[in-house]
Write a protein that holds these residues in place. Sequence first.
Motif, PDB file in Angstrom:
ATOM      1  N   LEU A  49      40.635  23.676  39.197  1.00  0.00           N
ATOM      2  CA  LEU A  49      41.491  24.258  40.234  1.00  0.00           C
ATOM      3  C   LEU A  49      41.151  25.723  40.568  1.00  0.00           C
ATOM      4  O   LEU A  49      41.723  26.276  41.515  1.00  0.00           O
ATOM      5  N   HIS A  50      40.207  26.339  39.832  1.00  0.00           N
ATOM      6  CA  HIS A  50      40.082  27.799  39.930  1.00  0.00           C
ATOM      7  C   HIS A  50      39.719  28.314  41.327  1.00  0.00           C
ATOM      8  O   HIS A  50      40.165  29.387  41.727  1.00  0.00           O
ATOM      9  N   ASP A  51      38.901  27.564  42.077  1.00  0.00           N
ATOM     10  CA  ASP A  51      38.494  28.022  43.422  1.00  0.00           C
ATOM     11  C   ASP A  51      39.140  27.201  44.538  1.00  0.00           C
ATOM     12  O   ASP A  51      38.606  27.140  45.641  1.00  0.00           O
ATOM     13  N   SER A  52      40.304  26.612  44.269  1.00  0.00           N
ATOM     14  CA  SER A  52      40.917  25.733  45.278  1.00  0.00           C
ATOM     15  C   SER A  52      41.204  26.486  46.579  1.00  0.00           C
ATOM     16  O   SER A  52      41.257  25.876  47.649  1.00  0.00           O
ATOM     17  N   CYS A  53      41.386  27.807  46.507  1.00  0.00           N
ATOM     18  CA  CYS A  53      41.731  28.569  47.711  1.00  0.00           C
ATOM     19  C   CYS A  53      40.593  29.458  48.214  1.00  0.00           C
ATOM     20  O   CYS A  53      40.810  30.327  49.060  1.00  0.00           O
ATOM     21  N   LYS A  54      39.393  29.233  47.706  1.00  0.00           N
ATOM     22  CA  LYS A  54      38.237  30.056  48.097  1.00  0.00           C
ATOM     23  C   LYS A  54      38.043  30.054  49.614  1.00  0.00           C
ATOM     24  O   LYS A  54      37.592  31.018  50.203  1.00  0.00           O
ATOM     25  N   TYR A  55      38.370  28.930  50.250  1.00  0.00           N
ATOM     26  CA  TYR A  55      38.179  28.814  51.702  1.00  0.00           C
ATOM     27  C   TYR A  55      39.516  28.672  52.436  1.00  0.00           C
ATOM     28  O   TYR A  55      39.553  28.215  53.579  1.00  0.00           O
ATOM     29  N   TRP A  82      41.732  37.473  46.810  1.00  0.00           N
ATOM     30  CA  TRP A  82      43.028  36.805  46.998  1.00  0.00           C
ATOM     31  C   TRP A  82      43.052  35.373  46.486  1.00  0.00           C
ATOM     32  O   TRP A  82      44.115  34.819  46.200  1.00  0.00           O
ATOM     33  N   HIS A  83      41.876  34.711  46.401  1.00  0.00           N
ATOM     34  CA  HIS A  83      41.883  33.262  46.128  1.00  0.00           C
ATOM     35  C   HIS A  83      42.297  32.913  44.696  1.00  0.00           C
ATOM     36  O   HIS A  83      42.710  31.784  44.454  1.00  0.00           O
ATOM     37  N   GLY A  84      42.205  33.878  43.771  1.00  0.00           N
ATOM     38  CA  GLY A  84      42.663  33.614  42.406  1.00  0.00           C
ATOM     39  C   GLY A  84      44.188  33.562  42.334  1.00  0.00           C
ATOM     40  O   GLY A  84      44.773  32.526  41.960  1.00  0.00           O
ATOM     41  N   PHE A 108      43.569  35.116  37.336  1.00  0.00           N
ATOM     42  CA  PHE A 108      42.755  36.301  37.026  1.00  0.00           C
ATOM     43  C   PHE A 108      41.266  35.993  36.888  1.00  0.00           C
ATOM     44  O   PHE A 108      40.519  36.792  36.332  1.00  0.00           O
ATOM     45  N   HIS A 109      40.826  34.830  37.426  1.00  0.00           N
ATOM     46  CA  HIS A 109      39.427  34.440  37.185  1.00  0.00           C
ATOM     47  C   HIS A 109      38.411  35.327  37.897  1.00  0.00           C
ATOM     48  O   HIS A 109      37.255  35.368  37.504  1.00  0.00           O
ATOM     49  N   THR A 110      38.831  36.048  38.928  1.00  0.00           N
ATOM     50  CA  THR A 110      37.876  36.905  39.645  1.00  0.00           C
ATOM     51  C   THR A 110      37.822  38.311  39.054  1.00  0.00           C
ATOM     52  O   THR A 110      36.753  38.927  39.029  1.00  0.00           O
ATOM     53  N   THR A 111      38.960  38.796  38.571  1.00  0.00           N
ATOM     54  CA  THR A 111      39.033  40.210  38.174  1.00  0.00           C
ATOM     55  C   THR A 111      39.175  40.454  36.676  1.00  0.00           C
ATOM     56  O   THR A 111      38.846  41.541  36.201  1.00  0.00           O
ATOM     57  N   ALA A 126      32.854  31.076  32.228  1.00  0.00           N
ATOM     58  CA  ALA A 126      32.292  29.829  32.763  1.00  0.00           C
ATOM     59  C   ALA A 126      31.977  29.969  34.246  1.00  0.00           C
ATOM     60  O   ALA A 126      30.951  29.483  34.728  1.00  0.00           O
ATOM     61  N   ASP A 127      32.872  30.662  34.977  1.00  0.00           N
ATOM     62  CA  ASP A 127      32.674  30.872  36.410  1.00  0.00           C
ATOM     63  C   ASP A 127      31.374  31.641  36.669  1.00  0.00           C
ATOM     64  O   ASP A 127      30.677  31.395  37.641  1.00  0.00           O
ATOM     65  N   MET A 128      31.043  32.559  35.779  1.00  0.00           N
ATOM     66  CA  MET A 128      29.834  33.374  35.967  1.00  0.00           C
ATOM     67  C   MET A 128      28.554  32.685  35.546  1.00  0.00           C
ATOM     68  O   MET A 128      27.506  32.899  36.153  1.00  0.00           O
TER      69      MET A 128
HETATM   70 FE    FE Z   1      36.553  32.329  42.403  1.00  0.00          FE
END
Ligand code: FE
Length: 191
Positions: A49-55, A82-84, A108-111, A126-128
Amino acid sequence: MERARLLEAMKPRMPEKRYIHTIGVTDTAMTLAEKFGQDVQKAEVAAILHDSCKYADKDWMKQTIIEQKMDPTLLAYHHELWHGPVGAYVAETEFGITDLDMLNAIRFHTTGRIGMSDLEKVVYIADMIEPNRKFPGVDELREAAKSMSLEDLMITCLSHSIQFLMSKHQPVFPDSFNCYNDLLLKKKGNL
Ligand code: FE
Ligand code: DGI
Ligand code: FE
């Protein structure tokens, strides 16, 4: 199966490349969770679910940040940030996630942030380093993941991100700097 259902729900929300990234993050997060003694199923669902709002629509995200009384500082920074937080809101309201640790791992996955839990670190890392990521230095980070502690790995990944943003003279969200200092001061035993 939860994994299949949630992955299927991600498909229409993102282009194929991002969907492949999502699967990469999920598998990497599960491996890291296992390695560092964290709940593998929580890591799996948070990663899916981590990038569900990326777009997601920018105006809708902006409105959600305001209406849900999220950190207003976000609005001054790049919409990439904002997507996190909005993704955590969607995980809770659309996908019924109630576990705060999982929601924070998405939020907080982006920051990163002060006082990150181990699950949050697992998803951030993992995201990186998931296998489809391609940026200078990623192989070194993957190598580091084989030997470093979770804390040292988090410091290494976060400082790479901060240095990358600074090298391009981009603003760095305060949570990232605060997270960096928090990790280092805890490592020294000062906190
Ligand atoms: Fe992300
Ligand atoms: O969503 P992903 O691409 O998988 O990864 P992510 O959630 O870490 O987002 C990375 C993007 O966010 C990348 O374009 C850099 C940007 N970013 C991350 N932290 C900051 C940031 N941008 C600014 N301006 N400030 C930050 O602190
Ligand atoms: Fe991602």
